[in-house]
Design a protein around this motif. Structure first.
Motif, PDB file in Angstrom:
ATOM      1  N   LEU A   1       0.833  -1.199   0.000  1.00  0.00           N
ATOM      2  CA  LEU A   1       0.000   0.000   0.000  1.00  0.00           C
ATOM      3  C   LEU A   1       0.872   1.254   0.000  1.00  0.00           C
ATOM      4  CD1 LEU A   1      -2.715   1.441   0.121  1.00  0.00           C
ATOM      5  CD2 LEU A   1      -2.742   1.019   2.597  1.00  0.00           C
ATOM      6  N   THR A   2       1.927   1.242   0.796  1.00  0.00           N
ATOM      7  CA  THR A   2       2.848   2.382   0.858  1.00  0.00           C
ATOM      8  C   THR A   2       3.458   2.646  -0.515  1.00  0.00           C
ATOM      9  OG1 THR A   2       3.350   1.905   3.166  1.00  0.00           O
ATOM     10  CG2 THR A   2       4.945   3.264   1.972  1.00  0.00           C
ATOM     11  N   THR A   3       3.955   1.599  -1.157  1.00  0.00           N
ATOM     12  CA  THR A   3       4.563   1.732  -2.487  1.00  0.00           C
ATOM     13  C   THR A   3       3.527   2.214  -3.496  1.00  0.00           C
ATOM     14  OG1 THR A   3       6.150  -0.002  -1.984  1.00  0.00           O
ATOM     15  CG2 THR A   3       5.777   0.470  -4.313  1.00  0.00           C
ATOM     16  N   TYR A   4       2.349   1.622  -3.460  1.00  0.00           N
ATOM     17  CA  TYR A   4       1.286   1.992  -4.390  1.00  0.00           C
ATOM     18  C   TYR A   4       0.942   3.476  -4.264  1.00  0.00           C
ATOM     19  CZ  TYR A   4      -3.345   2.428  -6.433  1.00  0.00           C
ATOM     20  OH  TYR A   4      -4.422   2.851  -7.180  1.00  0.00           O
ATOM     21  N   LEU A   5       0.732   3.943  -3.039  1.00  0.00           N
ATOM     22  CA  LEU A   5       0.360   5.349  -2.834  1.00  0.00           C
ATOM     23  C   LEU A   5       1.468   6.294  -3.296  1.00  0.00           C
ATOM     24  CD1 LEU A   5      -1.484   5.072   0.590  1.00  0.00           C
ATOM     25  CD2 LEU A   5      -2.513   5.699  -1.609  1.00  0.00           C
ATOM     26  N   LYS A   6       2.698   5.942  -3.041  1.00  0.00           N
ATOM     27  CA  LYS A   6       3.823   6.785  -3.494  1.00  0.00           C
ATOM     28  C   LYS A   6       3.850   6.852  -5.016  1.00  0.00           C
ATOM     29  CE  LYS A   6       6.970   6.204   0.385  1.00  0.00           C
ATOM     30  NZ  LYS A   6       8.153   5.511   0.891  1.00  0.00           N
ATOM     31  N   GLU A   7       3.665   5.712  -5.662  1.00  0.00           N
ATOM     32  CA  GLU A   7       3.706   5.667  -7.121  1.00  0.00           C
ATOM     33  C   GLU A   7       2.514   6.387  -7.735  1.00  0.00           C
ATOM     34  OE1 GLU A   7       4.094   1.512  -8.003  1.00  0.00           O
ATOM     35  OE2 GLU A   7       6.213   1.497  -7.468  1.00  0.00           O
ATOM     36  N   GLU A   8       1.336   6.225  -7.131  1.00  0.00           N
ATOM     37  CA  GLU A   8       0.135   6.880  -7.637  1.00  0.00           C
ATOM     38  C   GLU A   8       0.265   8.394  -7.561  1.00  0.00           C
ATOM     39  OE1 GLU A   8      -3.201   6.080  -8.967  1.00  0.00           O
ATOM     40  OE2 GLU A   8      -1.669   4.683  -9.609  1.00  0.00           O
ATOM     41  N   VAL A   9       0.749   8.893  -6.436  1.00  0.00           N
ATOM     42  CA  VAL A   9       0.893  10.338  -6.253  1.00  0.00           C
ATOM     43  C   VAL A   9       1.945  10.896  -7.207  1.00  0.00           C
ATOM     44  CG1 VAL A   9       1.686  12.108  -4.642  1.00  0.00           C
ATOM     45  CG2 VAL A   9       0.059  10.384  -3.891  1.00  0.00           C
ATOM     46  N   ASN A  10       3.054  10.193  -7.358  1.00  0.00           N
ATOM     47  CA  ASN A  10       4.121  10.661  -8.239  1.00  0.00           C
ATOM     48  C   ASN A  10       3.757  10.542  -9.708  1.00  0.00           C
ATOM     49  OD1 ASN A  10       5.735  11.325  -6.063  1.00  0.00           O
ATOM     50  ND2 ASN A  10       6.725   9.338  -6.007  1.00  0.00           N
ATOM     51  N   ALA A  11       2.818   9.664 -10.018  1.00  0.00           N
ATOM     52  CA  ALA A  11       2.431   9.449 -11.407  1.00  0.00           C
ATOM     53  C   ALA A  11       1.483  10.534 -11.910  1.00  0.00           C
ATOM     54  CB  ALA A  11       1.761   8.076 -11.558  1.00  0.00           C
TER      55      ALA A  11
END
Length: 143
Positions: free
Chosen positions: A132-142
């Protein structure tokens, strides 16, 4: 033996972004397990995973509560008749969003299976929090 697993994590993301990540099938299927999940009371869901060394395949259950920022559902590992409960609670804090996860009822398993399932679920939820942490970081940066 503890009957309940508890995890807490603070995310530097708005509460709605975290809520969507834990309640929308298309997002859950990206970072957790493939699913048809809907955050609707009474909905029967399935989480599907490829068989692995621990034998995990599917998880089924029913959504018990899906109010904004509180999500509760039953959790039954395919091939067992043991029902446990997963509760997610989100809270807005100055740093972003505090997530509280609780997986209870593990003591419903019989004998030594309790220890095996507790350890499996505990490690699984640690992996879940990392995903979840990785997903949220990637989603926000994307975006």
């Amino acid at each position: 033996m503890n009957n309940t697993i508890t995890k807490e994590k603070v995310f530097q993301h708005p509460i709605d972004k975290v809520w969507n990540a834990i309640t929308k099938a298309e997002e859950l299927s990206t970072w957790f397990l493939k699913t048809n999940f809907k955050a609707e009371k009474g909905y029967h869901y399935t989480f599907s995973s490829e068989p692995n060394e621990k034998g995990c395949t599917n998880i089924i259950g029913i959504v018990k509560e899906a109010n904004p920022y509180t999500l509760i559902y039953t959790w039954i590992v395919e091939g067992t008749n043991v029902e446990t409960t997963v509760t997610w609670k989100l809270e807005t804090i100055p740093e972003g969003t505090k997530l509280h996860l609780e997986h209870s009822g593990i003591g419903n398993y019989a004998g030594e299976t309790v220890i095996t399932m507790f350890e499996s679920f505990n490690g699984g939820w640690d992996n879940c929090m990392s995903g979840l942490t990785t997903y949220l970081k990637e989603e926000v940066n994307a975006r």
